[in-house]
Write a protein that holds these residues in place. Sequence first.
Motif, PDB file in Angstrom:
ATOM      1  N   LEU A 401       0.837  -1.201   0.000  1.00  0.00           N
ATOM      2  CA  LEU A 401       0.000   0.000   0.000  1.00  0.00           C
ATOM      3  C   LEU A 401       0.873   1.253   0.000  1.00  0.00           C
ATOM      4  CD1 LEU A 401      -2.806   1.351   0.250  1.00  0.00           C
ATOM      5  CD2 LEU A 401      -2.531   1.212   2.736  1.00  0.00           C
ATOM      6  N   ALA A 402       1.950   1.193   0.781  1.00  0.00           N
ATOM      7  CA  ALA A 402       2.827   2.364   0.897  1.00  0.00           C
ATOM      8  C   ALA A 402       3.504   2.695  -0.426  1.00  0.00           C
ATOM      9  CB  ALA A 402       3.881   2.122   1.981  1.00  0.00           C
ATOM     10  N   ASP A 403       3.939   1.661  -1.169  1.00  0.00           N
ATOM     11  CA  ASP A 403       4.616   1.931  -2.443  1.00  0.00           C
ATOM     12  C   ASP A 403       3.646   1.947  -3.625  1.00  0.00           C
ATOM     13  OD1 ASP A 403       4.037  -0.710  -3.040  1.00  0.00           O
ATOM     14  OD2 ASP A 403       6.076  -1.429  -2.717  1.00  0.00           O
ATOM     15  N   ARG A 404       2.325   1.907  -3.307  1.00  0.00           N
ATOM     16  CA  ARG A 404       1.254   2.024  -4.303  1.00  0.00           C
ATOM     17  C   ARG A 404       1.160   0.828  -5.252  1.00  0.00           C
ATOM     18  NH1 ARG A 404       0.968   8.451  -5.963  1.00  0.00           N
ATOM     19  NH2 ARG A 404       0.776   9.238  -3.816  1.00  0.00           N
ATOM     20  N   THR A 405       1.740  -0.303  -4.829  1.00  0.00           N
ATOM     21  CA  THR A 405       1.510  -1.534  -5.590  1.00  0.00           C
ATOM     22  C   THR A 405       0.046  -1.940  -5.458  1.00  0.00           C
ATOM     23  OG1 THR A 405       3.779  -2.257  -5.153  1.00  0.00           O
ATOM     24  CG2 THR A 405       2.214  -3.948  -5.868  1.00  0.00           C
ATOM     25  N   ASN A 407      -3.836  -0.493  -4.355  1.00  0.00           N
ATOM     26  CA  ASN A 407      -4.655   0.649  -3.973  1.00  0.00           C
ATOM     27  C   ASN A 407      -5.398   0.266  -2.691  1.00  0.00           C
ATOM     28  OD1 ASN A 407      -6.970  -0.870  -4.653  1.00  0.00           O
ATOM     29  ND2 ASN A 407      -6.896  -0.132  -6.764  1.00  0.00           N
ATOM     30  N   LYS A 408      -6.206   1.166  -2.180  1.00  0.00           N
ATOM     31  CA  LYS A 408      -6.843   0.909  -0.890  1.00  0.00           C
ATOM     32  C   LYS A 408      -7.878  -0.208  -0.946  1.00  0.00           C
ATOM     33  CE  LYS A 408      -5.993   5.261   1.465  1.00  0.00           C
ATOM     34  NZ  LYS A 408      -6.582   6.385   2.230  1.00  0.00           N
ATOM     35  N   VAL A 409      -8.560  -0.319  -2.067  1.00  0.00           N
ATOM     36  CA  VAL A 409      -9.531  -1.406  -2.213  1.00  0.00           C
ATOM     37  C   VAL A 409      -8.815  -2.755  -2.140  1.00  0.00           C
ATOM     38  CG1 VAL A 409     -11.185  -2.503  -3.772  1.00  0.00           C
ATOM     39  CG2 VAL A 409     -11.145  -0.006  -3.552  1.00  0.00           C
ATOM     40  N   GLN A 410      -7.720  -2.887  -2.877  1.00  0.00           N
ATOM     41  CA  GLN A 410      -6.943  -4.126  -2.857  1.00  0.00           C
ATOM     42  C   GLN A 410      -6.353  -4.381  -1.472  1.00  0.00           C
ATOM     43  OE1 GLN A 410      -4.338  -2.862  -6.046  1.00  0.00           O
ATOM     44  NE2 GLN A 410      -5.197  -4.393  -7.442  1.00  0.00           N
ATOM     45  N   TYR A 411      -5.907  -3.319  -0.816  1.00  0.00           N
ATOM     46  CA  TYR A 411      -5.318  -3.452   0.522  1.00  0.00           C
ATOM     47  C   TYR A 411      -6.340  -4.001   1.514  1.00  0.00           C
ATOM     48  CZ  TYR A 411      -3.834  -1.989   5.175  1.00  0.00           C
ATOM     49  OH  TYR A 411      -3.528  -1.959   6.513  1.00  0.00           O
ATOM     50  N   PHE A 412      -7.524  -3.376   1.575  1.00  0.00           N
ATOM     51  CA  PHE A 412      -8.531  -3.805   2.528  1.00  0.00           C
ATOM     52  C   PHE A 412      -9.030  -5.213   2.216  1.00  0.00           C
ATOM     53  CE2 PHE A 412      -9.157   0.851   3.327  1.00  0.00           C
ATOM     54  CZ  PHE A 412      -8.828   0.807   4.673  1.00  0.00           C
ATOM     55  N   ARG A 413      -9.097  -5.563   0.923  1.00  0.00           N
ATOM     56  CA  ARG A 413      -9.520  -6.907   0.544  1.00  0.00           C
ATOM     57  C   ARG A 413      -8.519  -7.951   1.053  1.00  0.00           C
ATOM     58  NH1 ARG A 413      -9.514  -6.468  -4.784  1.00  0.00           N
ATOM     59  NH2 ARG A 413     -11.647  -5.650  -4.867  1.00  0.00           N
ATOM     60  N   GLN A 414      -7.226  -7.676   0.899  1.00  0.00           N
ATOM     61  CA  GLN A 414      -6.201  -8.609   1.356  1.00  0.00           C
ATOM     62  C   GLN A 414      -6.181  -8.716   2.881  1.00  0.00           C
ATOM     63  OE1 GLN A 414      -4.382 -10.669  -0.444  1.00  0.00           O
ATOM     64  NE2 GLN A 414      -5.324  -9.899  -2.321  1.00  0.00           N
ATOM     65  N   VAL A 415      -6.328  -7.579   3.556  1.00  0.00           N
ATOM     66  CA  VAL A 415      -6.341  -7.591   5.016  1.00  0.00           C
ATOM     67  C   VAL A 415      -7.528  -8.396   5.532  1.00  0.00           C
ATOM     68  CG1 VAL A 415      -6.685  -6.156   7.070  1.00  0.00           C
ATOM     69  CG2 VAL A 415      -5.063  -5.442   5.312  1.00  0.00           C
ATOM     70  N   LYS A 416      -8.690  -8.210   4.903  1.00  0.00           N
ATOM     71  CA  LYS A 416      -9.876  -8.955   5.300  1.00  0.00           C
ATOM     72  C   LYS A 416      -9.666 -10.456   5.114  1.00  0.00           C
ATOM     73  CE  LYS A 416     -14.857  -9.285   4.451  1.00  0.00           C
ATOM     74  NZ  LYS A 416     -16.005  -8.773   3.638  1.00  0.00           N
ATOM     75  N   ARG A 417      -9.048 -10.840   3.996  1.00  0.00           N
ATOM     76  CA  ARG A 417      -8.783 -12.259   3.733  1.00  0.00           C
ATOM     77  C   ARG A 417      -7.839 -12.842   4.778  1.00  0.00           C
ATOM     78  NH1 ARG A 417      -4.802 -15.060   1.448  1.00  0.00           N
ATOM     79  NH2 ARG A 417      -3.655 -13.167   0.885  1.00  0.00           N
ATOM     80  N   LEU A 418      -6.778 -12.117   5.089  1.00  0.00           N
ATOM     81  CA  LEU A 418      -5.801 -12.600   6.069  1.00  0.00           C
ATOM     82  C   LEU A 418      -6.392 -12.668   7.470  1.00  0.00           C
ATOM     83  CD1 LEU A 418      -2.640 -10.685   4.794  1.00  0.00           C
ATOM     84  CD2 LEU A 418      -3.071 -13.140   4.632  1.00  0.00           C
ATOM     85  N   ASP A 419      -7.204 -11.683   7.833  1.00  0.00           N
ATOM     86  CA  ASP A 419      -7.842 -11.686   9.147  1.00  0.00           C
ATOM     87  C   ASP A 419      -8.801 -12.870   9.281  1.00  0.00           C
ATOM     88  OD1 ASP A 419      -6.502  -9.484  10.045  1.00  0.00           O
ATOM     89  OD2 ASP A 419      -8.108  -8.058   9.590  1.00  0.00           O
ATOM     90  N   SER A 420      -9.530 -13.169   8.200  1.00  0.00           N
ATOM     91  CA  SER A 420     -10.454 -14.294   8.217  1.00  0.00           C
ATOM     92  C   SER A 420      -9.707 -15.609   8.392  1.00  0.00           C
ATOM     93  CB  SER A 420     -11.267 -14.317   6.919  1.00  0.00           C
ATOM     94  OG  SER A 420     -12.109 -15.450   6.874  1.00  0.00           O
ATOM     95  N   LYS A 421      -8.578 -15.745   7.682  1.00  0.00           N
ATOM     96  CA  LYS A 421      -7.765 -16.956   7.793  1.00  0.00           C
ATOM     97  C   LYS A 421      -7.171 -17.084   9.189  1.00  0.00           C
ATOM     98  CE  LYS A 421      -4.206 -19.490   5.238  1.00  0.00           C
ATOM     99  NZ  LYS A 421      -3.255 -19.444   4.109  1.00  0.00           N
ATOM    100  N   ALA A 422      -6.719 -15.968   9.739  1.00  0.00           N
ATOM    101  CA  ALA A 422      -6.155 -15.977  11.090  1.00  0.00           C
ATOM    102  C   ALA A 422      -7.205 -16.374  12.116  1.00  0.00           C
ATOM    103  CB  ALA A 422      -5.573 -14.607  11.422  1.00  0.00           C
ATOM    104  N   ASN A 423      -8.422 -15.898  11.929  1.00  0.00           N
ATOM    105  CA  ASN A 423      -9.503 -16.225  12.855  1.00  0.00           C
ATOM    106  C   ASN A 423      -9.809 -17.717  12.839  1.00  0.00           C
ATOM    107  OD1 ASN A 423     -11.613 -15.357  14.723  1.00  0.00           O
ATOM    108  ND2 ASN A 423     -13.042 -15.893  13.090  1.00  0.00           N
ATOM    109  N   GLU A 424      -9.810 -18.324  11.642  1.00  0.00           N
ATOM    110  CA  GLU A 424     -10.045 -19.763  11.531  1.00  0.00           C
ATOM    111  C   GLU A 424      -8.960 -20.545  12.268  1.00  0.00           C
ATOM    112  OE1 GLU A 424     -10.317 -20.834   7.455  1.00  0.00           O
ATOM    113  OE2 GLU A 424     -12.137 -19.671   7.061  1.00  0.00           O
ATOM    114  N   ILE A 425      -7.718 -20.109  12.109  1.00  0.00           N
ATOM    115  CA  ILE A 425      -6.604 -20.796  12.770  1.00  0.00           C
ATOM    116  C   ILE A 425      -6.712 -20.658  14.283  1.00  0.00           C
ATOM    117  CG2 ILE A 425      -4.098 -20.773  13.076  1.00  0.00           C
ATOM    118  CD1 ILE A 425      -3.845 -19.985  10.143  1.00  0.00           C
TER     119      ILE A 425
END
Length: 575
Positions: A401-405, A407-425
């Motif tokens: 996100l910092a180097d603009r690879t 955008n914010k939509v992609q960032y929040f989508r990835q964070v949501k996916r990782l948080d969901s996976k972490a919650n399952e674990i």
Amino acid sequence: MAQLAIYCRKSQENKDRDSTSIDEQEKEGRIKAKELDLEPLLFIEDTSSGKLDLQDRPVLMDMLQKINAKDSNIKAVFAYDTSRLYRNIETQSKFLAIVKRKNVELYFKSGRFDWTDPHSKLLHNILSATDEFFVDLTSIKIKGTLRSKAEEGKVNGAVLPYGYTKDKNNYLKIDNEESEIVKKIFDDFIDGKTSTEIRNWLIDNDIPTRYNKIGGTNKIIHKGRNETRIYDKANSTWTTGTILQIIRNPIYKGKRRWGDEFFDAPIVVDPITWEKANNSYINRNKGSLRGKSTDHKYLLTPLLQCGCGQSLNGRSNKLENYYGCAGKRYKEKKCNSKYIPVNVLDSIITKLIYGNLYSTVKESFSDNNSDKREELQTRIKSLEADLKNIENNKLSVENYLADRTYNKVQYFRQVKRLDSKANEIKIKKANIEESLKSLKGDTNILREIEELTSIAHSYIDYPFEDTHPDFMKNYTDAVFKGYLALKLPFLERQKTFRKFIKNILVKWKPESKLFEITISYKLPIEDELYLMDSLTLHVVDAKKRQTQWANTIKMEKHRKITIDDVQVRLQNYAL
């Protein structure tokens, strides 16, 4: 060619009745387009208030959606003055955030918008802190597009109802071959045929389903058994549920449902035929639109599973209630399992669970479980490593996100996916830690299991209580713990079973004429295997080769059968 979006609005406020006309606004916009060497793109909103929210201003929303599109050619926006675009702070902030994010220049008759103005920068930065509006903007556009397609009679990418196809322009049209099948389904249903009879006719005549044609896979989640199965759509067959969905779908009488709205669609069956079929359906199910109701409560669903992989469901006939394989309704499943009377299987499972669960769990607390404890500790370490990897991935996403690879939509989508996976674990880790705690000798669960049957004492009147308090109560609890549990109310037993049991697998062995009953627990204990004869008279523990349940009353009706005979046969099989 690069474009200039020209927004024109005639205000409905009284003080603006004599303000600049739409023609004058358009004229100024075209002059600006020529000056900037951009193609003019008009957005005209007649008689609308600038105080309205964005969702109430469809033309302005349409312009913002076109600006926000990935392939947008809009490089600048022109409005006669700021009041044409917005007259409330929320609309202003959202509008400025969009055009700033897309690097679109903003022009008014008075000149170019000054992005260095501190107030404008503040508004933009406040909204830029979240992507919620941008997601909403896309969602509104998609929903609006899909609704417009439905209203126009076009398909929208979803699986089409059986009997329909689309033309080269994506308009919904009747599939001549499939529509004849639909008409037959309605006619047969009105003539009194059941959904099962109609289904069997379709299979016998090799009529392909919708999924047979499109292929792919389908995932089915069974929450009761915490099980997920993947099916090949090409191998799918007709079901009674599909037949009833066709009967109840109003699209076949020309009314396509879209949310709470209905749009016209090509008619497959005339409305009178459709109404007759649906009235027949309601009459057969006593006014219920959810299917046939049942007066009997089935204790063990959804824990039961047949050896063929299908569920064992509660059923009834004129003589008794029983558990039967769901696959037996479908002859192509070729399930040869036998039915089991509900009162028999409920009694057996109650006796086994309440009679053996305490001693089984207590045994698992012994020191003989060092291998099991080691296995659980290894799994916990593996899950902790997975959690650490997820945290590292979240740091990488922040860097993207910092180097603009991203955008914010992609960032929040990835964070949501990782948080969901972490919650399952974390949930898996907590469950294993609970199991490990039990193996280390936590007696709380033992105390809880021991108290389960004590609830039944409140439902029984014991003799000799005046002279020998608790004597018969303790004796009954110690000797007949499993039978005592039969006195428990339905909901008490159901709660216990669903808390401790993961699955009950019932396999019919035709060559030996017996049932294999495997009980799997949610606790860290081994599965239990029991054998029952075909007449449901006797149950033996396959590992210990001990009798666990016998129906002596029923055996008296079979003079040639004795408990010893059945017990010996089952024990020999276990050997």
